[in-house]
Design an enzyme around this catalytic site. Structure first.
Site, PDB file in Angstrom:
ATOM      1  NE  ARG A  21      -4.292  -1.131  -0.097  1.00  0.00           N
ATOM      2  CZ  ARG A  21      -5.400  -1.286   0.620  1.00  0.00           C
ATOM      3  NH1 ARG A  21      -5.612  -0.564   1.670  1.00  0.00           N
ATOM      4  NH2 ARG A  21      -6.294  -2.174   0.250  1.00  0.00           N
ATOM      5  CG  ASP A  71      -8.787  -2.493  -4.775  1.00  0.00           C
ATOM      6  OD1 ASP A  71      -8.220  -1.912  -3.846  1.00  0.00           O
ATOM      7  OD2 ASP A  71      -9.561  -3.455  -4.595  1.00  0.00           O
TER       8      ASP A  71
END
Ligand code: CP3
Length: 339
Positions: A21, A71
């Site tokens: 992330r 994603d």
């Protein structure tokens, strides 16, 4: 590329490092782009934005690998399940998989609808300096199935686990479908220029051991095997979260295994030895404190000295971590391991 070398267990000048992330809300530069574009999903569908945001952590932190900004839920979205993100809730599919007919209705050419991802990959690879690797990724068949069946993140996984125990054949059908499309999706990311691929199995740990292998790991292994057959020069990274105690039976044709923060890395090393490169695994919350970061980096570097290793966090970085501390982590990992 130092990152790719480390994936294959070659000697490197220092232990390469990146953060799960790493493109995200803790970076003011990311927030700025997000304000301009307005919403997260639109960001992922815009190749220019994908490229810009993917490269931000390289410029700001000097990590050794960029990870594609996208994603894991874009794939099921393109299979025909409309996706939205709600503040305070996270991802939501209003339409879910409940019956065999729902599986049949899924679009098996979803990988072809993700052209915006491949365009992003091409742009990134054009702009990224040669020594930096680009990691492509997908969710594991099981983890994306949990969202497709539950409709959102879940604490109990009651709906999909009911399927595990009362309709396993139907769930296997869904997982086989996800696996097939994911192999195509990752292959296309590689063709577009990704230098490594990673499979994120965030919810593998929701299953008991025997069911984890049957419903999650076996499908991840199948993806890895297929990719390695076609692209032996591309490292494959598998990451299941919450399965430390299942590791004694985890094997397969992949190069790197992600270790989550709840699994002591010395324990993982005892199990895997140098058969794979271990990636991880500092507790991400340590990033709030430099001294806590230093303590962990020293410990992990000590255990992994002389062994196959890539530094990372044991899960994603949190949105309110000071950028300065993230920089400190990256620099320290390199400094402490430099030969
Ligand atoms: O690591 C990276 O920087 C690359 C990009 C990436 C994102 N998501 C961007 C993102 C990767 C690899 C993922 C994977 C992902 N997405 C996983 C597996 C890894 C993990 O964390 O366990 C899962 C379970 C998802 C699903 C998902 N997407 C969730 C649960 C959320 C969080 C929602 C929230 O409100 O925090 C997302 C959104 C998301 N994906 C963001 C980012 C940068 C935050 C978007 C934003 O608010 O700007």
């Amino acid at each position: 590329m130092i990152f790719v070398d480390a994936c294959f267990g070659k000697e490197t000048e220092y232990t390469p490092v990146w953060m799960m992330r790493q493109a995200g809300r803790y970076l003011p530069e990311y927030m700025e782009v997000r304000r301009k574009v307005g919403n997260f999903l639109d960001m992922t569908r815009n190749p220019e934005v994908v490229a810009e945001v993917t490269i931000q952590p390289i410029d700001i932190l000097d990590v050794d690998a960029a990870i594609l900004f996208s994603d894991i839920l874009n794939l099921p979205m393109e299979m025909g399940l409309p996706l939205r993100f709600e503040k305070g809730v996270g991802p939501i599919f209003d339409k879910t998989i409940d019956t065999e007919e729902d599986i049949e209705a899924l679009d098996s050419s979803a990988d072809e609808k993700l052209e915006y991802v491949y365009k992003g990959v091409k742009l990134i690879r054009e702009r990224l300096s040669e020594e930096k690797a680009l990691i492509g990724f997908a969710g594991s068949p099981w983890t994306i199935a949990t969202y497709m069946v539950e409709g959102r993140g879940s604490k109990q996984y009651a709906k999909i686990k009911k399927m595990v125990y009362s309709n396993p054949m139907m769930l296997h059908r869904l997982l086989a479908f996800n696996t097939k499309v994911t192999i195509e999706y990752l292959s296309k990311q590689i063709e577009a220029g990704a230098n490594a691929v990673m499979v994120f199995d965030s919810w593998g740990g929701a299953l008991e051991k025997e069911k984890f292998f049957e419903f999650s790991w076996n499908y991840m292994k199948e993806i890895a095997k297929n990719i390695k057959e076609k692209y032996p020069h591309i490292p494959v990274i598998l990451f299941s979260k919450g399965v430390g105690l299942y590791m004694d039976e985890m094997d397969g044709e992949f190069d790197v295994i992600g270790i989550d923060w709840a699994t002591p890395i010395d324990y993982a090393l005892r199990i895997f030895k140098d058969n794979y490169t271990l990636q991880g695994n500092m507790e991400p919350t340590r990033l709030y404190s430099k001294s806590a970061t230093k303590e962990a980096v020293e410990k992990i570097a000590g255990v992994m000295k002389g062994h196959r290793h890539i530094f990372n966090l044991g899960h994603g970085i949190l949105p309110d971590v000071p950028v300065e501390n993230a920089k400190y982590f990256v620099n320290l990992c390199k400094k402490i391991t430099r030969k």
